[in-house]
Write a protein that holds these residues in place. Structure first.
Motif, mmCIF file in Angstrom:
data_model
loop_
_atom_site.group_PDB
_atom_site.id
_atom_site.type_symbol
_atom_site.label_atom_id
_atom_site.label_comp_id
_atom_site.label_asym_id
_atom_site.label_seq_id
_atom_site.Cartn_x
_atom_site.Cartn_y
_atom_site.Cartn_z
ATOM 1 N N PRO A 260 5.114 -8.497 -1.257
ATOM 2 C CA PRO A 260 3.896 -7.933 -1.846
ATOM 3 C C PRO A 260 2.731 -8.911 -1.754
ATOM 4 O O PRO A 260 2.883 -10.096 -2.078
ATOM 5 C CB PRO A 260 4.295 -7.690 -3.311
ATOM 6 C CG PRO A 260 5.791 -7.562 -3.284
ATOM 7 C CD PRO A 260 6.252 -8.496 -2.199
ATOM 8 N N ASN A 261 1.596 -8.435 -1.310
ATOM 9 C CA ASN A 261 0.395 -9.279 -1.243
ATOM 10 C C ASN A 261 -0.364 -9.092 -2.553
ATOM 11 O O ASN A 261 -1.260 -8.241 -2.666
ATOM 12 C CB ASN A 261 -0.470 -8.895 -0.043
ATOM 13 C CG ASN A 261 -1.544 -9.939 0.227
ATOM 14 O OD1 ASN A 261 -2.023 -10.590 -0.701
ATOM 15 N ND2 ASN A 261 -1.927 -10.096 1.479
ATOM 16 N N LEU A 262 0.004 -9.879 -3.536
ATOM 17 C CA LEU A 262 -0.550 -9.725 -4.877
ATOM 18 C C LEU A 262 -2.033 -10.090 -4.928
ATOM 19 O O LEU A 262 -2.782 -9.531 -5.733
ATOM 20 C CB LEU A 262 0.245 -10.580 -5.872
ATOM 21 C CG LEU A 262 1.740 -10.236 -5.985
ATOM 22 C CD1 LEU A 262 2.411 -11.139 -7.011
ATOM 23 C CD2 LEU A 262 1.924 -8.776 -6.367
ATOM 24 N N ALA A 263 -2.443 -11.027 -4.083
ATOM 25 C CA ALA A 263 -3.857 -11.434 -4.073
ATOM 26 C C ALA A 263 -4.741 -10.277 -3.607
ATOM 27 O O ALA A 263 -5.772 -9.977 -4.217
ATOM 28 C CB ALA A 263 -4.050 -12.646 -3.179
ATOM 29 N N ILE A 264 -4.327 -9.616 -2.510
ATOM 30 C CA ILE A 264 -5.102 -8.477 -2.010
ATOM 31 C C ILE A 264 -5.040 -7.320 -2.998
ATOM 32 O O ILE A 264 -6.044 -6.626 -3.234
ATOM 33 C CB ILE A 264 -4.587 -8.040 -0.630
ATOM 34 C CG1 ILE A 264 -4.981 -9.070 0.430
ATOM 35 C CG2 ILE A 264 -5.141 -6.667 -0.253
ATOM 36 C CD1 ILE A 264 -6.481 -9.178 0.667
ATOM 37 N N LYS A 265 -3.876 -7.106 -3.590
ATOM 38 C CA LYS A 265 -3.734 -6.023 -4.566
ATOM 39 C C LYS A 265 -4.681 -6.232 -5.743
ATOM 40 O O LYS A 265 -5.339 -5.293 -6.211
ATOM 41 C CB LYS A 265 -2.289 -5.947 -5.066
ATOM 42 C CG LYS A 265 -2.011 -4.735 -5.947
ATOM 43 C CD LYS A 265 -0.532 -4.630 -6.283
ATOM 44 C CE LYS A 265 -0.254 -3.374 -7.092
ATOM 45 N NZ LYS A 265 1.191 -3.239 -7.401
ATOM 46 N N ALA A 266 -4.785 -7.473 -6.218
ATOM 47 C CA ALA A 266 -5.695 -7.781 -7.316
ATOM 48 C C ALA A 266 -7.147 -7.604 -6.878
ATOM 49 O O ALA A 266 -7.989 -7.113 -7.646
ATOM 50 C CB ALA A 266 -5.455 -9.207 -7.808
ATOM 51 N N ALA A 267 -7.444 -7.996 -5.639
ATOM 52 C CA ALA A 267 -8.811 -7.853 -5.122
ATOM 53 C C ALA A 267 -9.197 -6.383 -5.008
ATOM 54 O O ALA A 267 -10.329 -5.990 -5.317
ATOM 55 C CB ALA A 267 -8.936 -8.548 -3.770
ATOM 56 N N VAL A 268 -8.245 -5.562 -4.555
ATOM 57 C CA VAL A 268 -8.493 -4.116 -4.445
ATOM 58 C C VAL A 268 -8.770 -3.529 -5.818
ATOM 59 O O VAL A 268 -9.718 -2.753 -5.997
ATOM 60 C CB VAL A 268 -7.289 -3.398 -3.788
ATOM 61 C CG1 VAL A 268 -7.400 -1.890 -3.975
ATOM 62 C CG2 VAL A 268 -7.226 -3.732 -2.310
ATOM 63 N N GLN A 269 -7.940 -3.892 -6.795
ATOM 64 C CA GLN A 269 -8.125 -3.348 -8.140
ATOM 65 C C GLN A 269 -9.456 -3.771 -8.730
ATOM 66 O O GLN A 269 -10.151 -2.970 -9.370
ATOM 67 C CB GLN A 269 -6.980 -3.796 -9.051
ATOM 68 C CG GLN A 269 -6.953 -3.070 -10.390
ATOM 69 C CD GLN A 269 -6.867 -1.565 -10.224
ATOM 70 O OE1 GLN A 269 -5.955 -1.056 -9.566
ATOM 71 N NE2 GLN A 269 -7.822 -0.829 -10.769
ATOM 72 N N ALA A 270 -9.834 -5.033 -8.515
ATOM 73 C CA ALA A 270 -11.129 -5.515 -9.010
ATOM 74 C C ALA A 270 -12.273 -4.747 -8.349
ATOM 75 O O ALA A 270 -13.260 -4.393 -9.012
ATOM 76 C CB ALA A 270 -11.262 -7.016 -8.731
ATOM 77 N N TYR A 271 -12.127 -4.473 -7.061
ATOM 78 C CA TYR A 271 -13.162 -3.726 -6.341
ATOM 79 C C TYR A 271 -13.261 -2.293 -6.861
ATOM 80 O O TYR A 271 -14.356 -1.775 -7.077
ATOM 81 C CB TYR A 271 -12.854 -3.731 -4.844
ATOM 82 C CG TYR A 271 -13.951 -3.124 -3.998
ATOM 83 C CD1 TYR A 271 -15.035 -3.895 -3.588
ATOM 84 C CD2 TYR A 271 -13.918 -1.790 -3.613
ATOM 85 C CE1 TYR A 271 -16.054 -3.353 -2.819
ATOM 86 C CE2 TYR A 271 -14.931 -1.236 -2.848
ATOM 87 C CZ TYR A 271 -15.992 -2.022 -2.450
ATOM 88 O OH TYR A 271 -17.005 -1.474 -1.709
ATOM 89 N N LEU A 272 -12.114 -1.656 -7.070
ATOM 90 C CA LEU A 272 -12.102 -0.289 -7.576
ATOM 91 C C LEU A 272 -12.645 -0.211 -9.004
ATOM 92 O O LEU A 272 -13.316 0.754 -9.368
ATOM 93 C CB LEU A 272 -10.683 0.282 -7.528
ATOM 94 C CG LEU A 272 -10.139 0.584 -6.132
ATOM 95 C CD1 LEU A 272 -8.669 0.938 -6.196
ATOM 96 C CD2 LEU A 272 -10.926 1.714 -5.476
ATOM 97 N N ASP A 273 -12.351 -1.221 -9.806
ATOM 98 C CA ASP A 273 -12.863 -1.246 -11.178
ATOM 99 C C ASP A 273 -14.388 -1.288 -11.194
ATOM 100 O O ASP A 273 -15.029 -0.712 -12.065
ATOM 101 C CB ASP A 273 -12.306 -2.461 -11.935
ATOM 102 C CG ASP A 273 -10.834 -2.309 -12.278
ATOM 103 O OD1 ASP A 273 -10.324 -1.172 -12.219
ATOM 104 O OD2 ASP A 273 -10.191 -3.324 -12.594
ATOM 105 N N GLU A 274 -14.945 -1.970 -10.200
ATOM 106 C CA GLU A 274 -16.407 -2.107 -10.133
ATOM 107 C C GLU A 274 -17.067 -0.996 -9.330
ATOM 108 O O GLU A 274 -18.231 -0.665 -9.558
ATOM 109 C CB GLU A 274 -16.770 -3.467 -9.523
ATOM 110 C CG GLU A 274 -18.253 -3.800 -9.624
ATOM 111 C CD GLU A 274 -18.564 -5.211 -9.175
ATOM 112 O OE1 GLU A 274 -19.765 -5.507 -8.989
ATOM 113 O OE2 GLU A 274 -17.625 -6.002 -9.007
ATOM 114 N N HIS A 275 -16.310 -0.416 -8.398
ATOM 115 C CA HIS A 275 -16.864 0.628 -7.521
ATOM 116 C C HIS A 275 -15.930 1.844 -7.554
ATOM 117 O O HIS A 275 -15.195 2.103 -6.588
ATOM 118 C CB HIS A 275 -17.018 0.116 -6.082
ATOM 119 C CG HIS A 275 -17.808 -1.154 -5.965
ATOM 120 N ND1 HIS A 275 -17.225 -2.394 -6.029
ATOM 121 C CD2 HIS A 275 -19.135 -1.365 -5.793
ATOM 122 C CE1 HIS A 275 -18.153 -3.329 -5.896
ATOM 123 N NE2 HIS A 275 -19.325 -2.735 -5.757
ATOM 124 N N GLY A 276 -15.988 2.574 -8.648
ATOM 125 C CA GLY A 276 -15.085 3.709 -8.829
ATOM 126 C C GLY A 276 -15.226 4.790 -7.788
ATOM 127 O O GLY A 276 -14.291 5.564 -7.568
#
Length: 282
Positions: A260-276
């Motif tokens: 699992p690429n946890l760093a990318i997963k966290a980056a994706v979630q942060a992006y989605l949180d800011e850009h719904g």
């Protein structure tokens, strides 16, 4: 085997036959008959969670969301990790416009589904429903923010206009300079509010957050020994149907090597949180 144990075993066998009958009725879209079969199975063996989730599926087909919620909650009392129960409870809550709680249930279903069956149709279906719900939440919040920003912008512009009128009435000469300052202040206010609204304006998702194969934003990213990140379900399908090699480097690759690429997963979630808006899919 004692008489009680024999009776319980017979009831369990009968309940399983009823479950199979219900499944056949469901396959034929005879949802009422399926509900009757599952109900009889529940009467015989009320502590089997799959009977409750199967009946909930039938209620869903009939848009009886109150009963979907009831059966899903009962199933979760018996099995806290039931993917189907969390999923259908989430859908039922969304129908009641309980969006925050509904999203939580869908997220739980997605996490459980990814852990058990990452390539299953249900994981994809859950993701799609979760994306719709998240997008709807963003849309509602975005509309509210837009209205608040516009109201505040108009109030600021009105305050500047009143200040300009007041200053102009008390100033002899230098009106051109005063008007220039007023215009600069109005423009500055506009720029501030335009910047504040940018987060809600759809744009292209950065490439590093998108799968190399699907070009869609990552959902469950995994990294290969070659250092390339892919969407887990898509890569597993490639390994299963095309061959056990990396799609880009063509190096030999086994599913057990995926991490699992946890760093990318966290980056994706942060992006989605800011850009719904990025939750929207075609």
């Amino acid at each position: 085997m004692g008489p009680d144990a024999a009776a319980l075993a017979a009831a369990a066998r009968q309940a399983e036959r009823l479950r199979k009958d219900g499944n056949e009725c469901y396959r034929r879209s005879r949802f009422g008959a399926a509900i009757d079969a599952y109900t009889e199975a529940i009467t015989l063996c009320p502590k089997v969670p799959v009977y409750w989730t199967n009946r909930a599926l039938c209620h869903r087909k009939r848009n009886d969301w109150q009963k979907v919620e009831e059966d899903s909650r009962k199933a979760l009392q018996l099995d806290h990790d039931s993917v189907k129960a969390h999923y259908m409870l989430g859908l039922a809550l969304l129908q009641k416009q309980e969006y925050i709680e509904g999203v939580k249930e869908l997220e739980r279903a997605l996490d459980l589904g990814r852990g058990a069956h990452p390539r299953s149709y249900m994981v994809e279906e859950i993701w799609q429903e979760l994306s719709k719900a998240k997008y709807l939440l963003w849309e509602q919040e975005s509309t509210k923010r837009s209205w608040e920003l516009q109201s505040l912008k108009e109030a600021c512009e009105m305050a500047l206009k009143e200040k300009f009128a007041s200053d102009a009435s008390m100033t002899e000469g230098f009106l051109d300079e005063l008007a220039k300052t007023h215009l600069e202040q109005v423009n500055a206010v506009g720029e501030v509010f335009q910047k504040a609204a940018e987060a809600d304006m759809p744009a292209e998702v950065p490439d590093y957050l998108c799968c190399k194969i699907t070009l869609d934003i990552y959902r469950d990213p995994v990294i290969t020994p070659s250092g390339i990140t892919y969407e887990r379900a898509v890569l597993l399908e490639h390994l299963n149907k095309v061959g056990k090699f990396d799609p880009i480097t063509h190096e030999q690759l086994d599913p057990s090597q995926l991490v699992p690429n946890l760093a990318i997963k966290a980056a994706v979630q942060a992006y989605l949180d800011e850009h719904g808006w990025a939750y929207k899919w075609d």
